[in-house]
Write a protein that holds these residues in place. Structure first.
Motif, PDB file in Angstrom:
ATOM      1  N   VAL A 147       0.851  -1.181   0.000  1.00 36.63           N
ATOM      2  CA  VAL A 147       0.000   0.000   0.000  1.00 36.63           C
ATOM      3  C   VAL A 147       0.890   1.234   0.000  1.00 36.63           C
ATOM      4  CG1 VAL A 147      -1.772   1.290   1.228  1.00 36.63           C
ATOM      5  CG2 VAL A 147      -1.849  -1.213   1.215  1.00 36.63           C
ATOM      6  N   THR A 149       1.963   5.039   0.307  1.00 39.14           N
ATOM      7  CA  THR A 149       1.458   6.109   1.162  1.00 39.14           C
ATOM      8  C   THR A 149       1.499   7.477   0.503  1.00 39.14           C
ATOM      9  OG1 THR A 149       3.621   6.504   2.167  1.00 39.14           O
ATOM     10  CG2 THR A 149       2.202   4.869   3.232  1.00 39.14           C
ATOM     11  N   ARG A 152      -1.364  10.169   0.318  1.00 40.61           N
ATOM     12  CA  ARG A 152      -2.514   9.634   1.053  1.00 40.61           C
ATOM     13  C   ARG A 152      -2.413  10.015   2.530  1.00 40.61           C
ATOM     14  NH1 ARG A 152      -2.883   3.325  -0.967  1.00 40.61           N
ATOM     15  NH2 ARG A 152      -4.315   3.680  -2.695  1.00 40.61           N
ATOM     16  N   GLN A 156      -6.592   7.032   4.658  1.00 42.73           N
ATOM     17  CA  GLN A 156      -6.669   6.446   3.317  1.00 42.73           C
ATOM     18  C   GLN A 156      -5.780   5.215   3.187  1.00 42.73           C
ATOM     19  OE1 GLN A 156      -5.657  10.103   1.301  1.00 42.73           O
ATOM     20  NE2 GLN A 156      -7.763  10.391   0.566  1.00 42.73           N
ATOM     21  N   VAL A 157      -4.592   5.284   3.775  1.00 48.98           N
ATOM     22  CA  VAL A 157      -3.697   4.122   3.768  1.00 48.98           C
ATOM     23  C   VAL A 157      -4.353   2.976   4.543  1.00 48.98           C
ATOM     24  CG1 VAL A 157      -1.440   3.238   4.512  1.00 48.98           C
ATOM     25  CG2 VAL A 157      -1.619   5.515   3.488  1.00 48.98           C
ATOM     26  N   THR A 158      -4.962   3.296   5.659  1.00 49.52           N
ATOM     27  CA  THR A 158      -5.653   2.287   6.462  1.00 49.52           C
ATOM     28  C   THR A 158      -6.742   1.603   5.658  1.00 49.52           C
ATOM     29  OG1 THR A 158      -5.183   3.511   8.488  1.00 49.52           O
ATOM     30  CG2 THR A 158      -7.013   1.926   8.572  1.00 49.52           C
ATOM     31  N   GLN A 159      -7.570   2.386   4.988  1.00 51.08           N
ATOM     32  CA  GLN A 159      -8.646   1.809   4.180  1.00 51.08           C
ATOM     33  C   GLN A 159      -8.089   0.927   3.062  1.00 51.08           C
ATOM     34  OE1 GLN A 159     -11.940   1.756   4.717  1.00 51.08           O
ATOM     35  NE2 GLN A 159     -11.543   2.855   6.624  1.00 51.08           N
ATOM     36  N   ALA A 160      -7.015   1.365   2.433  1.00 44.63           N
ATOM     37  CA  ALA A 160      -6.388   0.579   1.364  1.00 44.63           C
ATOM     38  C   ALA A 160      -5.832  -0.735   1.918  1.00 44.63           C
ATOM     39  CB  ALA A 160      -5.292   1.391   0.689  1.00 44.63           C
ATOM     40  N   ALA A 161      -5.239  -0.685   3.107  1.00 49.33           N
ATOM     41  CA  ALA A 161      -4.711  -1.902   3.731  1.00 49.33           C
ATOM     42  C   ALA A 161      -5.836  -2.869   4.079  1.00 49.33           C
ATOM     43  CB  ALA A 161      -3.897  -1.545   4.970  1.00 49.33           C
ATOM     44  N   ARG A 163      -8.750  -3.099   2.569  1.00 54.00           N
ATOM     45  CA  ARG A 163      -9.217  -3.665   1.294  1.00 54.00           C
ATOM     46  C   ARG A 163      -8.252  -4.727   0.781  1.00 54.00           C
ATOM     47  NH1 ARG A 163     -10.475   1.682   0.346  1.00 54.00           N
ATOM     48  NH2 ARG A 163      -8.632   1.976  -0.921  1.00 54.00           N
ATOM     49  N   ALA A 164      -6.962  -4.450   0.878  1.00 52.39           N
ATOM     50  CA  ALA A 164      -5.953  -5.382   0.367  1.00 52.39           C
ATOM     51  C   ALA A 164      -6.021  -6.732   1.073  1.00 52.39           C
ATOM     52  CB  ALA A 164      -4.558  -4.773   0.528  1.00 52.39           C
TER      53      ALA A 164
END
Length: 171
Positions: A147, A149, A152, A156-161, A163-164
């Motif tokens: 992810v 950064t 972001r 936003q990084v948290t949400q991407a992590a 989702r990943a």
């Protein structure tokens, strides 16, 4: 491995910040192996490096990571150099590992986040770039997801992590 998520990346990448946010959203505990090491040793990371050197710190780190992977069922943040140990990389293989991928110039631009980090004394920018170059292949080796950064926010990084790893926040 028991954690729902393990975060790896450079010093100052935001692993602890993102990890705490993930844990809050998932309603699980958060654990940071650097904090475990300092508590167990009764010294800060910088004090351990100064008194005993990097090899001793890496021994403590290896033990802390092994213990946390076996005991902790929430979100776990590892120190930036934990992936240097081949045994740790083996333990992480195939697990829910996210590389919080911050570029060196981005970390440097954040300000004080690197103060007191023993491997970044002196020319911090050069040292961080060297660490990034040496560790990037190891992060890629063990991470199931990366992810970035750049540009972001921590949220936003948290949400991407999340989702990943196909993790759903608890409502």
């Amino acid at each position: 491995m028991r954690p729902v998520a393990v975060l790896i990346g450079l010093p100052g990448a935001g692993k602890s910040t993102v990890g705490r946010l993930m844990a809050e959203l998932l309603r699980v505990g958060f654990r940071d192996t650097d904090e475990d090491i300092a508590r167990t040793a009764g010294q800060s990371i910088a004090e351990i490096f100064a008194a005993h050197g990097e090899p001793r710190f890496r021994e403590l780190e290896r033990a802390a990571v092994r213990t946390a992977l076996a005991e902790h069922d929430g979100v776990l943040a590892l120190g930036g150099g934990a992936v240097l140990d081949s045994g740790t990389r083996e333990l992480l293989a195939g697990g829910p590992v996210v590389h919080v991928d911050a570029e060196a110039h981005e970390v440097l631009g954040r300000g004080d986040g690197l103060t007191g980090r023993p491997l970044l004394t002196g020319d911090t920018a050069t040292r961080l770039r060297e660490l990034a170059a040496r560790r990037a292949p190891l992060y890629r080796e063990v991470a199931g997801a990366t992810v970035p950064t750049l540009g972001r926010t921590a949220a936003q990084v948290t949400q991407a992590a999340l989702r990943a790893l196909a993790l759903t926040p608890v409502r």
